[in-house]
Design a protein around this motif. Structure first.
Motif, PDB file in Angstrom:
ATOM      1  N   PRO A 162     -37.234  32.748  26.142  1.00  0.00           N
ATOM      2  CA  PRO A 162     -36.451  32.645  27.384  1.00  0.00           C
ATOM      3  C   PRO A 162     -35.633  33.882  27.719  1.00  0.00           C
ATOM      4  O   PRO A 162     -35.470  34.222  28.892  1.00  0.00           O
ATOM      5  N   VAL A 163     -35.101  34.584  26.710  1.00  0.00           N
ATOM      6  CA  VAL A 163     -34.279  35.767  26.999  1.00  0.00           C
ATOM      7  C   VAL A 163     -35.132  36.862  27.627  1.00  0.00           C
ATOM      8  O   VAL A 163     -34.759  37.453  28.646  1.00  0.00           O
ATOM      9  N   GLN A 164     -36.292  37.140  27.016  1.00  0.00           N
ATOM     10  CA  GLN A 164     -37.173  38.166  27.580  1.00  0.00           C
ATOM     11  C   GLN A 164     -37.737  37.728  28.927  1.00  0.00           C
ATOM     12  O   GLN A 164     -37.908  38.548  29.830  1.00  0.00           O
ATOM     13  N   TRP A 165     -37.980  36.428  29.075  1.00  0.00           N
ATOM     14  CA  TRP A 165     -38.519  35.919  30.350  1.00  0.00           C
ATOM     15  C   TRP A 165     -37.516  36.150  31.482  1.00  0.00           C
ATOM     16  O   TRP A 165     -37.886  36.591  32.567  1.00  0.00           O
ATOM     17  N   ARG A 166     -36.238  35.863  31.234  1.00  0.00           N
ATOM     18  CA  ARG A 166     -35.226  36.095  32.274  1.00  0.00           C
ATOM     19  C   ARG A 166     -35.074  37.590  32.579  1.00  0.00           C
ATOM     20  O   ARG A 166     -34.935  37.977  33.743  1.00  0.00           O
ATOM     21  N   ALA A 167     -35.133  38.424  31.545  1.00  0.00           N
ATOM     22  CA  ALA A 167     -35.058  39.869  31.771  1.00  0.00           C
ATOM     23  C   ALA A 167     -36.257  40.360  32.587  1.00  0.00           C
ATOM     24  O   ALA A 167     -36.121  41.219  33.466  1.00  0.00           O
ATOM     25  N   GLY A 199     -38.964  37.732  45.717  1.00  0.00           N
ATOM     26  CA  GLY A 199     -37.872  38.439  45.051  1.00  0.00           C
ATOM     27  C   GLY A 199     -36.682  37.530  44.823  1.00  0.00           C
ATOM     28  O   GLY A 199     -36.041  37.576  43.759  1.00  0.00           O
ATOM     29  N   MET A 200     -36.371  36.677  45.801  1.00  0.00           N
ATOM     30  CA  MET A 200     -35.245  35.762  45.668  1.00  0.00           C
ATOM     31  C   MET A 200     -35.506  34.735  44.566  1.00  0.00           C
ATOM     32  O   MET A 200     -34.626  34.426  43.763  1.00  0.00           O
ATOM     33  N   VAL A 201     -36.739  34.214  44.509  1.00  0.00           N
ATOM     34  CA  VAL A 201     -37.093  33.240  43.471  1.00  0.00           C
ATOM     35  C   VAL A 201     -36.980  33.872  42.085  1.00  0.00           C
ATOM     36  O   VAL A 201     -36.404  33.291  41.155  1.00  0.00           O
ATOM     37  N   ALA A 202     -37.535  35.089  41.935  1.00  0.00           N
ATOM     38  CA  ALA A 202     -37.475  35.770  40.637  1.00  0.00           C
ATOM     39  C   ALA A 202     -36.026  36.037  40.238  1.00  0.00           C
ATOM     40  O   ALA A 202     -35.649  35.869  39.066  1.00  0.00           O
ATOM     41  N   ALA A 203     -35.199  36.442  41.194  1.00  0.00           N
ATOM     42  CA  ALA A 203     -33.793  36.726  40.893  1.00  0.00           C
ATOM     43  C   ALA A 203     -33.065  35.470  40.432  1.00  0.00           C
ATOM     44  O   ALA A 203     -32.292  35.501  39.459  1.00  0.00           O
ATOM     45  N   GLU A 204     -33.286  34.359  41.109  1.00  0.00           N
ATOM     46  CA  GLU A 204     -32.635  33.109  40.724  1.00  0.00           C
ATOM     47  C   GLU A 204     -33.061  32.678  39.322  1.00  0.00           C
ATOM     48  O   GLU A 204     -32.256  32.187  38.531  1.00  0.00           O
ATOM     49  N   GLN A 205     -34.343  32.883  38.999  1.00  0.00           N
ATOM     50  CA  GLN A 205     -34.828  32.496  37.678  1.00  0.00           C
ATOM     51  C   GLN A 205     -34.308  33.434  36.589  1.00  0.00           C
ATOM     52  O   GLN A 205     -34.220  33.046  35.424  1.00  0.00           O
ATOM     53  N   SER A 206     -33.947  34.661  36.977  1.00  0.00           N
ATOM     54  CA  SER A 206     -33.422  35.608  35.988  1.00  0.00           C
ATOM     55  C   SER A 206     -31.999  35.260  35.557  1.00  0.00           C
ATOM     56  O   SER A 206     -31.555  35.653  34.488  1.00  0.00           O
ATOM     57  N   ASP A 207     -31.269  34.546  36.426  1.00  0.00           N
ATOM     58  CA  ASP A 207     -29.854  34.221  36.183  1.00  0.00           C
ATOM     59  C   ASP A 207     -29.018  35.496  36.022  1.00  0.00           C
ATOM     60  O   ASP A 207     -27.992  35.490  35.345  1.00  0.00           O
ATOM     61  N   ASP A 208     -29.474  36.569  36.670  1.00  0.00           N
ATOM     62  CA  ASP A 208     -28.791  37.872  36.585  1.00  0.00           C
ATOM     63  C   ASP A 208     -28.021  38.096  37.890  1.00  0.00           C
ATOM     64  O   ASP A 208     -28.624  38.175  38.957  1.00  0.00           O
ATOM     65  N   ALA A 211     -29.311  41.041  40.072  1.00  0.00           N
ATOM     66  CA  ALA A 211     -30.599  40.756  40.706  1.00  0.00           C
ATOM     67  C   ALA A 211     -30.435  39.760  41.851  1.00  0.00           C
ATOM     68  O   ALA A 211     -31.036  39.912  42.929  1.00  0.00           O
ATOM     69  N   ILE A 212     -29.606  38.733  41.636  1.00  0.00           N
ATOM     70  CA  ILE A 212     -29.376  37.737  42.688  1.00  0.00           C
ATOM     71  C   ILE A 212     -28.697  38.390  43.891  1.00  0.00           C
ATOM     72  O   ILE A 212     -29.051  38.114  45.055  1.00  0.00           O
ATOM     73  N   GLY A 213     -27.735  39.272  43.638  1.00  0.00           N
ATOM     74  CA  GLY A 213     -27.060  39.958  44.744  1.00  0.00           C
ATOM     75  C   GLY A 213     -27.996  40.824  45.551  1.00  0.00           C
ATOM     76  O   GLY A 213     -27.984  40.785  46.796  1.00  0.00           O
ATOM     77  N   ILE A 214     -28.832  41.605  44.885  1.00  0.00           N
ATOM     78  CA  ILE A 214     -29.778  42.478  45.590  1.00  0.00           C
ATOM     79  C   ILE A 214     -30.752  41.667  46.419  1.00  0.00           C
ATOM     80  O   ILE A 214     -31.002  41.961  47.601  1.00  0.00           O
ATOM     81  N   GLU A 243     -19.978  33.931  47.449  1.00  0.00           N
ATOM     82  CA  GLU A 243     -19.305  32.841  46.748  1.00  0.00           C
ATOM     83  C   GLU A 243     -19.682  32.862  45.265  1.00  0.00           C
ATOM     84  O   GLU A 243     -18.838  32.610  44.383  1.00  0.00           O
ATOM     85  N   TYR A 244     -20.936  33.165  44.978  1.00  0.00           N
ATOM     86  CA  TYR A 244     -21.409  33.230  43.598  1.00  0.00           C
ATOM     87  C   TYR A 244     -20.817  34.430  42.856  1.00  0.00           C
ATOM     88  O   TYR A 244     -20.441  34.332  41.676  1.00  0.00           O
ATOM     89  N   LEU A 245     -20.706  35.576  43.540  1.00  0.00           N
ATOM     90  CA  LEU A 245     -20.272  36.811  42.886  1.00  0.00           C
ATOM     91  C   LEU A 245     -18.745  36.945  42.783  1.00  0.00           C
ATOM     92  O   LEU A 245     -18.242  37.605  41.869  1.00  0.00           O
ATOM     93  N   THR A 246     -18.014  36.358  43.712  1.00  0.00           N
ATOM     94  CA  THR A 246     -16.563  36.580  43.779  1.00  0.00           C
ATOM     95  C   THR A 246     -15.825  36.269  42.476  1.00  0.00           C
ATOM     96  O   THR A 246     -14.954  37.058  42.057  1.00  0.00           O
ATOM     97  N   PRO A 247     -16.121  35.165  41.772  1.00  0.00           N
ATOM     98  CA  PRO A 247     -15.399  34.918  40.510  1.00  0.00           C
ATOM     99  C   PRO A 247     -15.647  35.992  39.447  1.00  0.00           C
ATOM    100  O   PRO A 247     -14.850  36.127  38.502  1.00  0.00           O
ATOM    101  N   LEU A 248     -16.726  36.768  39.600  1.00  0.00           N
ATOM    102  CA  LEU A 248     -17.056  37.791  38.607  1.00  0.00           C
ATOM    103  C   LEU A 248     -16.362  39.120  38.878  1.00  0.00           C
ATOM    104  O   LEU A 248     -16.347  40.004  38.012  1.00  0.00           O
TER     105      LEU A 248
END
Length: 417
Positions: A162-167, A199-208, A211-214, A243-248
């Motif tokens: 899973p770690v390599q898959w998300r990366a 690209g959006m689907v891959a970013a969401e699955q990465s949990d990064d 990537a989600i922001g881009i 909303e997702y990025l602001t707490p970070l």
């Protein structure tokens, strides 16, 4: 209808030449001017319009459509199957290879070991650098993309754990981001949408978060550029990403802070398209404050977000609000030389030219577009705003202006020499 009235080219089936004549006359253009724009003789124009000569080939039809500034080929040909938006740029020679890589999904087992995510990330960094440094950036990244796309897909498919898959998903999302820059303004909008959504689907699955922001930033752009009916979707995507990025943000890296700043400006860009002046400038101001938290030398490789870009963003807001004098004022404060990316610098010059055109300074607009062409010919060639200004001034009654615009149009490949 009076026997002397101009016929409607859509009311009855008409030959190509008749449509060309009707559309030319509606623009108030003489045969001599059209001939000059096409690099043809007046007799050639007359022969086509009268039906003595058959309709020309598709390349010449496209040039006629550009010269007459019709939005779609169907207006000129009368055939709905040729419904092509002429605000899009020409198809790049590498488009077919990129399309094939996107549409062909890996099914079997690779002959060798697929690249590891970190190796692909290093190749992507090289590709982004090539995009920013080359005047022929579409050609450069178009050459790299097919292998990058195929390898990124294989890396996801054969990830170990899973770690390599998300990366791998994060790298795939960024590869699709690079592909969107290549596909922008090319005549295949359905492919652009497919890439944006993948690209959006891959970013969401990465949990990064990066990537989600881009991917959110690019998907919001795709909606915004589709037109007013998609502005709400663009705003929703931007709001959800922020909303997702602001707490970070309190402990964010420069890259996360930059993508959040880019999303703030994206919201301002869409507001400017809506004509919401106060919201547009408030969002720009928020983005500027975020840019000031970044190191002075920082430049985000995907969004270009940085301190250096904020002046260019101010010009864009003023132009999209159709404020000519404010566009010129902002252009005077923006320093294009501080933008390290050649295509982004050329894009800024195009926005400046739009401002000068709005302000009734067509000669300065043309001079600014010449600077854009010098920075990155492949940026200006595919930009519909630049093409529209140049073709409009190529019809100018002012001789030196018409000559200057026509020479630039020839350099860009818009008109025949």
């Amino acid at each position: 209808m009076s026997a002397h009235a101009t016929p409607d080219p859509y009311a009855n089936p008409l030959a190509f030449g008749q449509r060309m004549q009707i559309l030319r006359e509606r623009r108030g253009m003489t045969r001599q001017v059209l001939a000059g724009l096409l690099g043809k003789s007046v007799d050639w124009v007359k022969s086509v319009e009268s039906g003595r000569m058959q309709a020309p080939g598709i390349e010449t039809v496209y040039r006629v459509a550009e010269a007459l500034r019709v939005r779609e080929l169907a207006e000129l040909t009368g055939h709905g199957e040729y419904k092509v938006d002429l605000f899009l740029g020409p198809g790049h020679p590498r488009l077919a290879a990129v399309r094939s890589a996107i549409e062909t999904r890996p099914l079997g087992t690779p002959t060798g070991a697929p690249p590891r995510p970190e190796h692909l990330a290093a190749r992507l960094a090289v590709a982004w650098q090539a995009r920013h440094q080359s005047p022929t950036h579409r050609d450069k990244i178009g050459a790299l993309l097919p292998d990058l796309i195929r390898d990124a897909q294989l890396t996801v498919k054969h990830a170990e754990g899973p770690v390599q898959w998300r990366a791998a998903q994060a790298v795939l999302a960024e590869t699709y981001a690079l592909a969107q820059f290549f596909l922008a303004y090319q005549p295949d909008p359905t492919l652009l949408w497919r890439v944006a959504e993948r690209g959006m689907v891959a970013a969401e699955q990465s949990d990064d978060p990066h990537a989600i922001g881009i991917s959110s930033w690019l998907l919001a752009q795709a909606h915004r550029d589709t037109g007013p009916s998609h502005y709400d979707q663009a705003d929703d995507i931007t709001a959800q990403a922020l909303e997702y990025l602001t707490p970070l943000l309190p402990d964010a890296t420069d890259d996360i802070l930059a993508i959040a700043g880019a999303l703030q400006f994206e919201a301002g860009y869409t507001a400017a398209r809506r004509g919401a002046t106060a919201t547009a400038w408030r969002r720009w101001d928020t983005a500027r404050e975020m840019a000031e938290r970044l190191p002075e030398s920082y430049y985000h490789p995907v969004t270009s977000f940085s301190q250096a870009i904020m002046g260019a963003h101010a010009v864009t807001v003023a132009v999209e609000l159709h404020h000519g004098p404010e566009s010129v004022r902002q252009a005077a404060h923006a320093d294009a030389a501080t933008i390290p990316s050649r295509p982004r610098r050329a894009r800024h010059r195009i926005e400046e030219a739009r401002g000068y055109q709005l302000d009734g300074q067509p000669d300065v607009a043309l001079a600014t577009l010449e600077k854009a062409h010098a920075a990155a010919p492949e940026t200006i060639r595919y930009n519909g705003y630049a093409r529209a200004i140049i073709l409009e001034q190529a019809e100018s009654k002012v001789t030196h202006r018409r000559r200057r615009a026509s020479e630039l149009a020839v350099e860009m490949g818009l008109l025949a020499a």
